[in-house]
Motif scaffolding. Structure first.
Motif, mmCIF file in Angstrom:
data_model
loop_
_atom_site.group_PDB
_atom_site.id
_atom_site.type_symbol
_atom_site.label_atom_id
_atom_site.label_comp_id
_atom_site.label_asym_id
_atom_site.label_seq_id
_atom_site.Cartn_x
_atom_site.Cartn_y
_atom_site.Cartn_z
ATOM 1 N N ASP A 153 -8.978 7.530 -2.628
ATOM 2 C CA ASP A 153 -9.991 7.789 -1.718
ATOM 3 C C ASP A 153 -9.883 7.889 0.282
ATOM 4 O O ASP A 153 -10.152 9.158 0.904
ATOM 5 N N ALA B 251 0.673 5.024 7.518
ATOM 6 C CA ALA B 251 -0.242 3.512 6.384
ATOM 7 C C ALA B 251 -1.349 2.454 6.937
ATOM 8 O O ALA B 251 -2.260 2.214 7.049
ATOM 9 N N PHE C 9 -6.803 12.911 5.165
ATOM 10 C CA PHE C 9 -6.745 14.703 5.771
ATOM 11 C C PHE C 9 -7.486 15.008 6.797
ATOM 12 O O PHE C 9 -7.336 15.911 7.081
ATOM 13 N N ASN D 16 -5.766 7.280 -8.441
ATOM 14 C CA ASN D 16 -5.061 6.444 -7.914
ATOM 15 C C ASN D 16 -6.017 5.210 -6.909
ATOM 16 O O ASN D 16 -6.927 5.853 -6.763
ATOM 17 N N SER E 257 1.192 13.487 -5.092
ATOM 18 C CA SER E 257 0.030 14.059 -6.215
ATOM 19 C C SER E 257 -0.675 14.990 -6.147
ATOM 20 O O SER E 257 -1.497 16.259 -6.310
ATOM 21 N N ILE F 27 -6.218 3.585 -4.167
ATOM 22 C CA ILE F 27 -6.668 3.838 -2.719
ATOM 23 C C ILE F 27 -6.763 5.368 -2.211
ATOM 24 O O ILE F 27 -6.737 6.128 -1.795
ATOM 25 N N LEU G 158 -4.379 12.051 -8.658
ATOM 26 C CA LEU G 158 -5.190 10.639 -7.275
ATOM 27 C C LEU G 158 -6.227 10.342 -7.350
ATOM 28 O O LEU G 158 -6.522 9.277 -7.380
ATOM 29 N N LYS H 28 -8.170 4.857 -13.472
ATOM 30 C CA LYS H 28 -8.067 3.684 -12.187
ATOM 31 C C LYS H 28 -7.754 1.941 -13.221
ATOM 32 O O LYS H 28 -7.405 1.229 -12.075
ATOM 33 N N GLY I 233 0.188 9.146 -4.016
ATOM 34 C CA GLY I 233 -1.392 9.525 -4.192
ATOM 35 C C GLY I 233 -1.151 10.901 -3.435
ATOM 36 O O GLY I 233 -1.554 12.084 -3.638
ATOM 37 N N LEU J 99 -4.705 4.124 6.396
ATOM 38 C CA LEU J 99 -5.608 3.855 5.544
ATOM 39 C C LEU J 99 -6.807 2.432 5.265
ATOM 40 O O LEU J 99 -7.023 2.222 4.729
ATOM 41 N N ILE K 191 -6.767 7.755 0.127
ATOM 42 C CA ILE K 191 -5.536 8.845 1.930
ATOM 43 C C ILE K 191 -6.498 10.326 1.289
ATOM 44 O O ILE K 191 -5.971 10.921 2.443
ATOM 45 N N GLN L 46 -4.129 0.683 -13.687
ATOM 46 C CA GLN L 46 -3.810 0.839 -12.553
ATOM 47 C C GLN L 46 -3.396 -0.762 -11.775
ATOM 48 O O GLN L 46 -2.979 -1.678 -11.193
ATOM 49 N N ILE M 167 0.619 -1.116 -0.240
ATOM 50 C CA ILE M 167 0.156 -0.314 0.434
ATOM 51 C C ILE M 167 0.907 1.387 0.188
ATOM 52 O O ILE M 167 0.427 2.663 -0.412
ATOM 53 N N PHE M 168 2.233 0.849 0.352
ATOM 54 C CA PHE M 168 2.470 2.041 0.707
ATOM 55 C C PHE M 168 3.155 3.135 -0.774
ATOM 56 O O PHE M 168 3.650 4.187 -0.934
#
Lengths: 426, 194
Positions: free
Chosen positions: B64, B117, B70, B60, A120, B62, B57, A405, A117, B120, B66, A408, A110-111
């Motif tokens: 959402d 991490a 926040f 990506n 970006s 995942i 983003l 998506k 992410g 997540l 990430i 990926q 996941i890193f």
């Protein structure tokens, strides 16, 4: 009291009259007449050179000023705020697995996604393309400088004078010129001079000929003026309302252009048919198309829409690159309206750009429209020194398609599941 | 171009921010510019929608999660301070920092990166990654490319390897232990330019 005012009054009137006449004559002699005959006085080049010297001096002054106060100069981040790792997903996962025997899912996978992410969030390629390019040195236009600061009286005075010149002298001069359009080439040439546009045309032997399509990268509506002042084209585009609409209607009277209603644009077959009809007629002018579909900020070329490349005729690529030191030509249509943009343009120092005419290209055997479009795009990007991006210009407004998506996800699953299949087979 | 001091002064409590996060003045200014660029309506704070506008983003798998990291639970907006503090997790570890016994752990320590991490995975924030939560993350990262059975077998195997106290969930300590050998600093750091 009244008799007192009277002589002054007439004196002022006389002065005004004289200065107006002088101004008008100068206008006529130096701008309109040469435009008609396509002759250049070379004044603009001298102007450009002196402007460059001025900007360099201003930059040095600012650097010195900042050093005196022992502060860091904030250099704009034209290369990005972070250094992104160019490592791909597969490489990263393989690296992490080096210790163990088989590539299987690990909690640490996941890193990769997490880091990408957050990278970006801090800095992404697409948003960068749609904000005006930042400059290394300051060109005395507050708009290009995010931190306008009183560094020294001299600099401020210079800036003040610059404002006066630009708004009091250059702007009215250009307004006058810009509004008096009637004849086709002549009026475009006047416009070019009006914007103090210094355009260098390269490789004019490759100029587009009748019965073809001219394809160029798009930064601003001025692209049209720049290309049209060096040759006659038929324009394609949507019918606009407002100022643009007036201009469009005026242009149609001079030359056969192809304007579409918004509803027609959706019907791709109709568009393609009209375009191919026009192209088939040898006597008609070459069509000018901007396949990116929207204005990009002139640091890169975005994905070309394939429609114009499906027609199957010769394509004449043209690369346009603006010199950002003199005035940023990029039109961010989601931020500024047309009139606002024109005001900006008219009161910039100058528009300096280079136009390269590339040799004509046609679709090769076994190449489909998308591949052809990409080939043309790569050629334009290479010539103009712009970055060649795969991204869709439509990303300025629209949402990312789900398909990206999925790409990926596919990639990641191939690394994991693909390898476990190998294991079960062996 | 301009001097840095004037922009810094516009940001409230910037000294505290720099000390807590370890970012230099230049970094703070750039992050502030980025914050303003994302905050298109100029409200002074960001909402999930502003993050969603970042195309890379959105792409990506995942993304959402990430974005969710926040926003603290219950809060719908993120101000500049929180924004910078969260990004501080991704600063490379300061190797030459003196170890003061009483100072709080820096935001970009190995442990804090792992915690980031962990959250997540652990969406309900109960301190444990349940089997379901693991399945959800796997589904997000793999999409429709794998079958349910494959997903289940991957999840089973992962829990089996990491779950040491056999309670069918992965706690933070177990998570940390399973990632002992990974170079977290490298994987969870972003190189900020000068």
């Amino acid at each position: 009291m009244e008799s007192y005012l009277f002589p002054f009054d007439s004196l002022i009137c006389m002065l005004l009259g004289i200065s107006f006449t002088v101004w008008f004559t100068l206008l006529l002699v130096f701008i309109i007449v040469p435009a008609i005959f396509g002759v250049s006085f070379g004044i603009r080049r001298v102007y450009m050179k002196s402007l460059i010297k001025l900007f360099e001096w201003a930059t040095l002054r600012m650097e010195r000023g900042a050093k005196e106060k022992n502060q860091h100069l904030y250099k704009p981040y034209s290369n990005g705020i972070i250094a992104k790792e160019p490592v791909s997903l597969e490489q990263e996962i393989q690296e992490m697995r080096r210790g163990s025997a088989e590539p299987e899912f690990d909690m640490s996978d996941i890193f990769y996604f997490c880091r990408r992410g957050v990278e970006s969030i801090v800095d992404d390629e697409v948003t960068k393309r749609f904000t005006a390019e930042e400059l290394e040195s300051w060109n005395l236009l507050t708009r290009s400088n995010y931190n306008f600061h009183h560094i020294s009286t001299r600099l401020t005075a210079l800036w003040g004078m610059g404002v006066l010149i630009r708004y009091g002298f250059l702007l009215p001069l250009r307004m006058k010129n810009y509004l008096s359009d009637k004849v086709h080439l002549m009026c475009y040439r006047i416009c070019v001079r009006a914007l103090t546009a210094i355009i260098t045309y390269h490789d004019s032997e490759n100029k587009p000929k009748n019965g073809g399509i001219c394809v160029a990268n798009h930064t601003s509506p001025i692209d049209v003026i720049i290309l049209a002042s060096d040759g006659c084209y038929a324009m394609v585009g949507q019918v606009h309302g407002g100022l643009m609409g007036v201009i469009q209607r005026a242009m149609v009277k001079a030359c056969p252009h192809i304007w579409f209603e918004r509803s027609e644009v959706k019907d791709r077959h109709l568009v393609a048919k009209r375009l191919s009809d026009h192209v088939a007629d040898e006597s008609k002018l070459p069509i000018l198309i901007f396949p990116e579909g929207t204005c990009i900020n002139n640091t890169s070329v975005m994905m070309f829409k394939k429609g114009s490349f499906e027609i199957g005729c010769t394509v004449y690529p043209v690369a346009i690159k603006y010199d950002p030191r003199f005035g940023d030509a990029f039109w961010n249509s989601s931020k500024f309206g047309m009139v606002n943009y024109l005001l900006h343009m008219m009161s910039s120092w100058a528009i300096v750009c280079s136009v390269w005419y590339l040799p004509p290209m046609s679709r090769m055997e076994g190449e489909d429209a998308v591949q052809f479009a990409n080939r043309v795009k790569a050629a334009i990007a290479r010539k103009g020194g712009l970055a060649d991006l795969l991204w869709d210009g439509g990303l300025k407004r629209g949402k990312v398609k789900e398909v990206f998506k999925e790409e990926q996800q596919k990639l990641y699953s191939k690394v994991l599941v693909g390898s476990s299949e190998d294991r079960s087979r062996s | 171009m301009g001097s840095t001091n004037s922009t810094l002064l516009k940001i409230p409590n910037v000294e505290v921010l720099m000390q807590e996060t370890g970012f230099s003045p230049a970094h703070i200014i750039r992050l502030h510019d980025r914050f303003k660029a994302l905050d298109k309506e100029g409200r002074g704070h960001l909402c999930p929608h502003d993050f969603g506008a970042i195309k890379e983003l959105a792409m990506n798998p995942i993304g959402d999660r990430i974005i969710g990291a926040f926003f603290s639970p219950g809060k719908e907006t993120v101000d500049f301070h929180t924004f910078v503090k969260i990004l501080a997790h991704f600063r490379p570890v300061d190797k030459d920092r003196p170890k003061e016994p009483n100072s709080p752990e820096p935001i970009n320590s190995r442990s804090n990166k792992l915690k980031f991490a962990f959250q997540l995975y652990d969406q309900d924030k109960d301190g444990k990654i349940s089997r379901d939560e693991l399945l959800q993350v796997l589904r997000a990262m793999l999409g429709m490319q794998v079958t349910d059975e494959q997903l289940e077998s991957i999840a089973d195997r992962t829990i089996q390897e990491a779950d040491l106290d056999r309670d069918d969930t992965i706690s933070f300590e177990e998570f940390r232990k399973s990632l002992e050998k990974i170079n977290i600093d490298h994987k969870m750091s972003i190189r900020f330019l000068r």
